[in-house]
Design a protein around this motif. Structure first.
Motif, PDB file in Angstrom:
ATOM      1  N   THR A  98       3.151   1.454   1.245  1.00  0.00           N
ATOM      2  CA  THR A  98       2.374   0.910   2.370  1.00  0.00           C
ATOM      3  C   THR A  98       1.647  -0.339   1.908  1.00  0.00           C
ATOM      4  O   THR A  98       0.645  -0.247   1.175  1.00  0.00           O
ATOM      5  CB  THR A  98       1.356   1.940   2.883  1.00  0.00           C
ATOM      6  N   PRO A  99       2.117  -1.513   2.285  1.00  0.00           N
ATOM      7  CA  PRO A  99       1.423  -2.747   1.891  1.00  0.00           C
ATOM      8  C   PRO A  99       0.080  -2.856   2.606  1.00  0.00           C
ATOM      9  O   PRO A  99      -0.062  -2.375   3.735  1.00  0.00           O
ATOM     10  CB  PRO A  99       2.384  -3.849   2.343  1.00  0.00           C
ATOM     11  N   VAL A 100      -0.865  -3.475   1.961  1.00  0.00           N
ATOM     12  CA  VAL A 100      -2.216  -3.551   2.518  1.00  0.00           C
ATOM     13  C   VAL A 100      -2.531  -4.944   3.071  1.00  0.00           C
ATOM     14  O   VAL A 100      -3.088  -5.081   4.160  1.00  0.00           O
ATOM     15  CB  VAL A 100      -3.270  -3.167   1.453  1.00  0.00           C
ATOM     16  N   VAL A 101      -2.141  -5.971   2.326  1.00  0.00           N
ATOM     17  CA  VAL A 101      -2.519  -7.342   2.690  1.00  0.00           C
ATOM     18  C   VAL A 101      -1.303  -8.107   3.215  1.00  0.00           C
ATOM     19  O   VAL A 101      -0.241  -8.109   2.598  1.00  0.00           O
ATOM     20  CB  VAL A 101      -3.123  -8.084   1.487  1.00  0.00           C
ATOM     21  N   SER A 102      -1.468  -8.761   4.360  1.00  0.00           N
ATOM     22  CA  SER A 102      -0.385  -9.579   4.905  1.00  0.00           C
ATOM     23  C   SER A 102      -0.240 -10.865   4.085  1.00  0.00           C
ATOM     24  O   SER A 102      -1.226 -11.480   3.693  1.00  0.00           O
ATOM     25  CB  SER A 102      -0.663  -9.920   6.367  1.00  0.00           C
ATOM     26  N   ASN A 103       1.013 -11.256   3.803  1.00  0.00           N
ATOM     27  CA  ASN A 103       1.259 -12.442   2.993  1.00  0.00           C
ATOM     28  C   ASN A 103       2.772 -12.626   2.865  1.00  0.00           C
ATOM     29  O   ASN A 103       3.556 -11.792   3.306  1.00  0.00           O
ATOM     30  CB  ASN A 103       0.640 -12.278   1.601  1.00  0.00           C
TER      31      ASN A 103
END
Length: 422
Positions: A78-83
């Protein structure tokens, strides 16, 4: 001329190296497109290695910063930060394991739509301040009740107030009442309108004498063999007693507006309530509704659902009605009241349109049992956020329901209030 044997060995090795090089380059050149991820949402992507049987992916460089992991040719987590993350696929050929090669690929992690909304606290110094969220759990007759009321994202984004409200009261003679109200977005002090509407109607029915009057008529209705004509007259008398409570609520709002020198329309709010008692002959539910908020009763085996109030669904913006709309106090006001008696039930549910619109959608679904099964399935944890409301464990049920009301629904960012008697 005789060719030395070492020549063939050298030639064979050269050919093998050539094949290894070719397979590596083919893997490098293939256009891998990793599907986009979204922050705070489970992500999985599997590399299809069917056409590269001799290539092994050893590691994915720069993956740590995404919050994802790589194992068995699969990126997951689950990725946390958009980028935009620039990843290095570290791979080797099975015939050349010592030489690690790099293939570059990009992973796009889109922002969670929830993160785009601000959550600005409302002004505690403003007139008629109220908390941005509220919840309640407790006894209701021989049942239990849980209620959650949460400020919608639209209001939170601008630092505005929660305009929904509710009130639960234990009354004399073993009666209980739950009232719910949705303040109109166009009304300056709707937050106070909804608060006053709920507490004032509960206050009116806190009179032992008034409840005794209602009880006497209910006993005639359900415990006697009087004629249909008498029963019809008794129903009218009960509705008239309930009507007085609604009129009292309107008068309270009107007086508040006058005392503060503004129009009563600045307090515009819907109102629904259920005044309930368990008798020897069953549960009696006396209901009222003005506006677009439903009261629904679900039977014991979850095979039927009944809408206990008339709801106003406007054909245009602002088309609903409010407790402050004087026009509701006409000859048709009696159709807004309900008298229901059941031996038993599974759930009694009251909600504002912040719940109803995204979860049930259309008016026709309010009496569709399959839609309600899906609704309670959602409450049990079958939702995108895996948030569960556990009706078997009451210790944190109010907090669980409050958390559940924070669900994401595109285009539905209104205040949300949900009350369940179970």
């Amino acid at each position: 001329m005789k060719i030395p044997s070492f020549y063939f060995g050298t030639s064979k090795k050269a050919m093998e190296k050539s094949v290894v090089y070719k397979e590596k380059e083919e893997f490098k050149e293939v256009h891998w497109v990793l599907k986009n991820a979204a922050s705070n949402k489970l992500y999985e992507f599997t590399f299809d290695m069917e056409y590269f049987p001799n290539i092994r992916i050893q590691n994915i460089g720069n993956l740590d910063e995404t919050g994802l992991v790589f194992k068995d040719n699969k990126i997951s987590g689950t990725p946390v930060v958009s980028n935009v993350y620039h990843l290095d696929i570290e791979f080797y050929h099975i015939d050349d394991e010592k030489n690690i090669n790099i293939k570059k690929v990009d992973l796009f992690v889109n922002a969670d739509p929830k993160d785009l909304w601000k959550n600005i606290p409302s002004d505690q110094t403003a007139a008629f301040y109220k908390a941005d969220e509220d919840s309640f759990k407790g006894a209701f007759l021989d049942r239990k009740i849980v209620v959650a009321s949460k400020r919608g994202r639209a209001h939170a984004h601008e630092g505005k107030f929660r305009e929904d409200d509710f009130a639960v009261s234990k009354l004399p003679l073993e009666w209980n009442i739950i009232s719910v109200s949705d303040g109109a977005g166009s009304a300056k002090f709707a937050r106070e309108g909804s608060r006053l509407a709920t507490i004032s109607v509960n206050e009116f029915f806190s009179s032992k004498e008034r409840l005794k009057e209602i009880e006497d008529r209910l006993k005639i209705l359900y415990q006697t063999e009087y004629s249909e004509e008498i029963h019809t007259q008794v129903k009218k008398e009960i509705i008239n007693l309930l009507y007085k409570g609604v009129l009292y609520t309107y008068s309270t709002l009107e007086k508040t507006a006058a005392d503060n020198d503004f129009a009563v329309s600045e307090l515009n709010a819907t109102l629904i309530f259920a005044l309930v008692k368990k008798f020897s002959f069953g549960y009696v539910m006396l209901t009222f509704g003005v506006g677009d908020c439903p009261i629904n009763l679900i039977n014991t085996d979850f095979s039927e659902v009944e809408l206990l109030n008339r709801i106003d669904v406007g054909e245009f913006s602002g088309g609903t009605r409010f407790i402050t709309t004087k026009g509701i106090f006409n000859q048709s006001v009696a159709t807004r009241f309900g008298i229901t008696c059941v031996e038993n039930f599974l759930y009694l549910v009251l909600m504002t349109d912040g719940i109803y619109d995204p979860k049930l959608g259309t008016e026709s679904k309010l009496e569709d049992i399959e839609s309600w099964k899906a609704f309670f399935n959602d409450l049990s944890g079958n939702n995108e956020d895996r948030v569960q409301v556990d009706f078997m464990r009451e210790a944190y049920i109010d907090k669980q329901l409050l958390q559940w009301t924070d669900f994401w629904s595109r285009g539905n960012h209104d205040d949300r209030t949900l009350a369940i008697i179970y």
